[in-house]
Design an enzyme around this catalytic site. Structure first.
Site, PDB file in Angstrom:
ATOM      1  CG  LEU A  61      -1.977   1.097   1.304  1.00  0.00           C
ATOM      2  CD1 LEU A  61      -2.999   0.923   0.206  1.00  0.00           C
ATOM      3  CD2 LEU A  61      -2.651   1.059   2.677  1.00  0.00           C
ATOM      4  CB  ALA A  62       3.856   2.195  -0.504  1.00  0.00           C
ATOM      5  CD  GLU A  63      -0.630   5.021  -3.475  1.00  0.00           C
ATOM      6  OE1 GLU A  63      -1.740   4.489  -3.285  1.00  0.00           O
ATOM      7  OE2 GLU A  63       0.068   5.489  -2.541  1.00  0.00           O
ATOM      8  CG  HIS A 132     -11.538   7.990  -3.353  1.00  0.00           C
ATOM      9  ND1 HIS A 132     -11.018   8.556  -2.216  1.00  0.00           N
ATOM     10  CD2 HIS A 132     -11.355   6.648  -3.212  1.00  0.00           C
ATOM     11  CE1 HIS A 132     -10.556   7.603  -1.407  1.00  0.00           C
ATOM     12  NE2 HIS A 132     -10.735   6.447  -1.998  1.00  0.00           N
TER      13      HIS A 132
END
Length: 326
Positions: A61-63, A132
């Site tokens: 979970l780390a772009e 979003h």
């Protein structure tokens, strides 16, 4: 095998990715939840089962690590296709995209030509929460070394992806969330694009040109059909915002004499400003009136209950056209 034009956007992208994975063993997918879950919007559903966990990889979970890994993979000769869950989540990966991916070929004097694609679900109209529903394509469009595509149909997404994985430099493809599972769409003229990065004239007209891209292309076409036969609107779907196909826009303006630019990203310092400046510089003699832009004001995307007041709709487009024609 190319995807049928009538396919939903998500179906088209899924089928194209499957074709590319089948055809090229160097190609792999990576992103948060794209494997077992098939992605937030299920665009990659079934691909892990078909091609295995080494080819369809669930990431941390780390772009920043998603794109950082992709840069290293591409330099090693692989062809990574990343998925960022939402456009508002691209910011942690800006460093990797802008200071690494965009510059690596130039920094190495062309000795490496890394092909990598970053797929980004984008835009509003789905009642998303904060971060979003943004449309930040202009952020990357101004970066030398990055190409930015904004398909509005499954057919264009298919063509863009097939070209992007061969380009030898990074491509960010913005995929309109509200089009992922929409089947119906306004009729388009079947005029092919001149090249993989060219714009497409999707409706011929004589009175006014509307240049647009992404999800709002559908609202533009609805407005154009509603205005006819009183106002004959030509619609140019840009498809790419970096590079911008100004030749197609200028040729259209030469036919109609008027230009309206419509996009979902905020107006200030946006794609529309660049198009307007280019037309003023290179097509001023064709204009019968000032170029106008229709886009949201420069402000944060609002909460879901207020997004209809933020997004550009058919009525706003129709009203703007009528003001320009008077």
């Amino acid at each position: 095998m190319s995807t049928a034009p009538s396919a939903r956007l998500a179906e088209s992208i899924n089928a194209t990715l499957a074709d590319l994975l089948e055809a090229d063993p160097r190609l792999l997918l990576l992103g948060e939840d794209i494997g077992r879950l098939g992605g937030v919007f299920r665009v990659t559903r079934g691909l892990r089962e078909r091609f295995g966990g080494d080819r369809v990889r669930d990431s941390l979970l780390a772009e920043s690590t998603i794109v950082g890994q992709a840069v290293g993979m591409a330099m090693s000769g692989l062809v990574p296709v990343c998925e960022i869950q939402f456009d508002g989540f691209t910011y942690p990966a800006v460093n990797q995209l802008v200071t690494q991916a965009a510059r690596i070929g130039h920094r190495w004097n062309g000795q490496v030509s890394p092909s990598l694609v970053v797929r980004v679900p984008t835009g509003g109209g789905v009642r998303g929460v904060e971060h979003h529903s943004e449309s930040n394509e202009a952020l990357f469009a101004r970066v030398p070394g990055i190409s930015v595509a904004c398909p509005s149909t499954g057919e264009d997404a298919d063509q863009i992806l097939r070209y992007a994985v061969t380009l030898g430099s990074p491509v960010v493809m913005y995929e309109p969330i509200r089009l992922y599972w929409r089947r119906s769409a306004p009729a388009r003229d079947p005029e092919p694009a001149r090249s993989p990065t060219a714009a497409r004239v999707v409706r011929r007209g004589t009175d006014l040109t509307i240049a647009t891209y992404g999800a709002v292309t559908h609202e533009v076409l609805e407005a154009a059909h509603a205005l006819g036969p009183d106002v004959d609107v030509e619609v140019v779907d840009l498809r790419w915002v970096a590079p911008l196909d100004m030749d197609t826009v200028l040729a259209s303006v030469a036919r109609t004499g008027r230009l309206l630019i419509v996009h979902e990203g905020s107006k200030d310092v946006g794609i529309g400003a660049e198009i307007a400046a280019s037309v003023a510089e290179h097509g001023f003699g064709s204009l019968r009136g000032p170029v106008r832009r229709l886009a949201p004001d420069r402000r944060a995307y609002p909460p879901a209950d207020f997004e209809k007041d933020y997004l550009i709709g058919v009525q706003e487009i129709t009203d703007e056209v009528l003001v320009m024609i008077k």
